[in-house]
Design an enzyme around this catalytic site. Structure first.
Site, PDB file in Angstrom:
ATOM      1  N   GLY A   5       0.945  -1.279   0.002  1.00  6.46           N
ATOM      2  CA  GLY A   5       0.015  -0.005   0.099  1.00  6.46           C
ATOM      3  C   GLY A   5       0.821   1.330  -0.170  1.00  6.46           C
ATOM      4  N   GLN A  12     -10.499  21.463   9.410  1.00  4.67           N
ATOM      5  CA  GLN A  12      -9.919  21.464  10.732  1.00  4.67           C
ATOM      6  C   GLN A  12      -8.934  22.334  11.206  1.00  4.67           C
ATOM      7  OE1 GLN A  12      -7.812  17.494  11.632  1.00  4.67           O
ATOM      8  NE2 GLN A  12      -9.520  16.328  10.751  1.00  4.67           N
ATOM      9  N   LYS A  20     -26.560  27.536  10.028  1.00  4.16           N
ATOM     10  CA  LYS A  20     -26.612  26.231  10.684  1.00  4.16           C
ATOM     11  C   LYS A  20     -25.740  25.932  12.054  1.00  4.16           C
ATOM     12  CE  LYS A  20     -22.760  24.547   7.898  1.00  4.16           C
ATOM     13  NZ  LYS A  20     -22.121  24.140   6.574  1.00  4.16           N
ATOM     14  N   THR A  79     -20.555  15.315   3.615  1.00  2.00           N
ATOM     15  CA  THR A  79     -21.505  14.113   4.088  1.00  2.00           C
ATOM     16  C   THR A  79     -22.707  14.736   3.250  1.00  2.00           C
ATOM     17  OG1 THR A  79     -22.527  15.523   5.831  1.00  2.00           O
ATOM     18  CG2 THR A  79     -20.681  13.893   6.237  1.00  2.00           C
ATOM     19  N   GLY A 104     -25.060  16.733   4.393  1.00  2.00           N
ATOM     20  CA  GLY A 104     -25.894  17.264   5.342  1.00  2.00           C
ATOM     21  C   GLY A 104     -26.089  18.519   5.328  1.00  2.00           C
TER      22      GLY A 104
HETATM   23  C1  R5P Z   1     -18.978  24.246   6.208  1.00  2.00           C
HETATM   24  O1  R5P Z   1     -19.206  25.241   6.724  1.00  2.00           O
HETATM   25  C2  R5P Z   1     -18.693  24.226   4.642  1.00  2.00           C
HETATM   26  O2  R5P Z   1     -18.890  25.451   4.285  1.00  2.00           O
HETATM   27  C3  R5P Z   1     -19.596  23.174   4.162  1.00  2.00           C
HETATM   28  O3  R5P Z   1     -20.939  23.622   4.343  1.00  2.00           O
HETATM   29  C4  R5P Z   1     -19.532  21.999   4.964  1.00  2.00           C
HETATM   30  O4  R5P Z   1     -18.188  21.511   5.335  1.00  2.00           O
HETATM   31  C5  R5P Z   1     -20.035  20.835   4.200  1.00  2.00           C
HETATM   32  O5  R5P Z   1     -19.967  19.680   5.072  1.00  2.00           O
HETATM   33  P1  R5P Z   1     -21.150  18.603   4.843  1.00  2.00           P
HETATM   34  O6  R5P Z   1     -21.505  18.212   3.501  1.00  2.00           O
HETATM   35  O7  R5P Z   1     -20.761  17.286   5.535  1.00  2.00           O
HETATM   36  O8  R5P Z   1     -22.475  19.075   5.576  1.00  2.00           O
END
Ligand code: R5P
Length: 290
Positions: free
Chosen positions: A35, A94, A188, A221, A223
């Site tokens: 790998g 991060q 969010k 993800t 989300g």
């Molecule tokens: C975060 O504030 C970024 O702008 C993206 O909205 C976020 O990282 C997207 O992550 P996910 O698709 O996991 O919600």
């Protein structure tokens, strides 16, 4: 200047070399049975300056380390100036410790790249700018609003731009300005244990009869986009389109987004993702290298 595609250059190096009419080579690369990565740089025409193109999508660590191997080897070969074009720069999310003693991935990555001999970096819409804390002014950051505006203008008649983050409103504003339309945002909050996102501030504008363009820097993800799409739909959007520079699309992100009512996904080739409409970023990078 010589343009060199790394194993995850995604062909962007070749495109840039054609645009700039510059010598091109690609790294010799294979994976050992256990790998580990094998990297060899072919004999290059004599030049002091090399541009290496290596995106750092998954597997992120492998692609970062390969870039380090390439830079190290170029130094050994006597190259004086190394520019790393990193279309998708991993670990920019991060960027701080949310809990005590958490690693700050992007700082470690930035130091690693600097120590390997990379002098300057060109990258596309990193989520945050910490890479500058190590490379300072030698980082060029490219936006995608113009690219997306050009593509979207051909397919929308009554657009409305939605930012997925109040702190990122400037990007949405610039896309909306180019598309000559209005914009709004959602705020969010993310549960750091489950990674689920919830709306803190929903969309306030009426989207009846409009094509809602959800604009983000990265989809991981899915989300965030799922949430934004459901909110746009509840405000009457007639069609939901997503535009994001980096389609990381982890796990079932694509299905989540489509099930939330998104009809079209636009991205760029900073990350390979065949199910979306992909816009080539090479021209923008070539301009930045001139
Ligand atoms: C975060 O504030 C970024 O702008 C993206 O909205 C976020 O990282 C997207 O992550 P996910 O698709 O996991 O919600």
């Amino acid at each position: 200047m010589i343009i060199l595609d790394g194993p995850s250059g995604n062909g962007i190096g070749k495109n840039i070399s054609k645009i700039l009419k510059m010598p091109y080579a690609s790294v010799e690369y294979k994976i050992f049975p256990d790998g580990e990565s094998y990297i060899r740089i072919p004999t290059l025409p004599k030049d002091d300056s090399v541009v290496v193109v290596q995106s750092t999508f998954a597997p992120q660590e492998k692609h970062i380390l390969e870039l380090v191997f390439i830079a190290d080897t170029l130094k050994k070969m006597g190259v004086r100036q190394i520019t790393a074009v990193i279309p998708y720069l991993a670990y920019t999310r991060q960027n701080k410790s949310f809990r005590e003693n958490e690693s700050v991935g992007i700082n470690s990555v930035a130091r690693l790249l600097k120590d390997s001999g990379i002098d300057s970096i060109v990258t596309v819409e990193p989520h945050t700018n910490e890479i500058k804390s190590v490379f300072g002014a030698k980082v060029k950051i490219l936006g995608t609003s113009e690219l997306f505006a050009k593509a979207l203008a051909k397919v929308v008649s009554n657009p409305f731009v939605i930012s997925t983050d109040k702190g990122d409103l400037e990007r949405a504003k610039s896309l909306a300005k180019l598309l000559k339309c209005d914009y709004d945002f959602i705020e969010k909050e993310r549960d750091i244990r489950t990674n689920e996102v919830r709306a803190k501030t929903p969309i306030k504008s009426d989207l009846n009869g409009k094509e809602a363009i959800i604009f983000d820097d990265v989809i991981s993800t899915g989300g965030t986009i799922e949430l934004a799409a459901r909110l746009a739909s509840s405000k009457g959007a007639k069609k939901i389109i997503v535009a994001a520079a980096h389609l990381v699309m982890a796990g079932d992100a694509y299905e989540r987004i489509v099930n939330a009512g998104v009809k079209e996904i636009y991205g760029t080739n900073t990350v390979p993702f065949p199910k979306a409409k992909i816009i080539d970023i090479s021209e923008e990078i070539a301009k930045a290298l001139k």
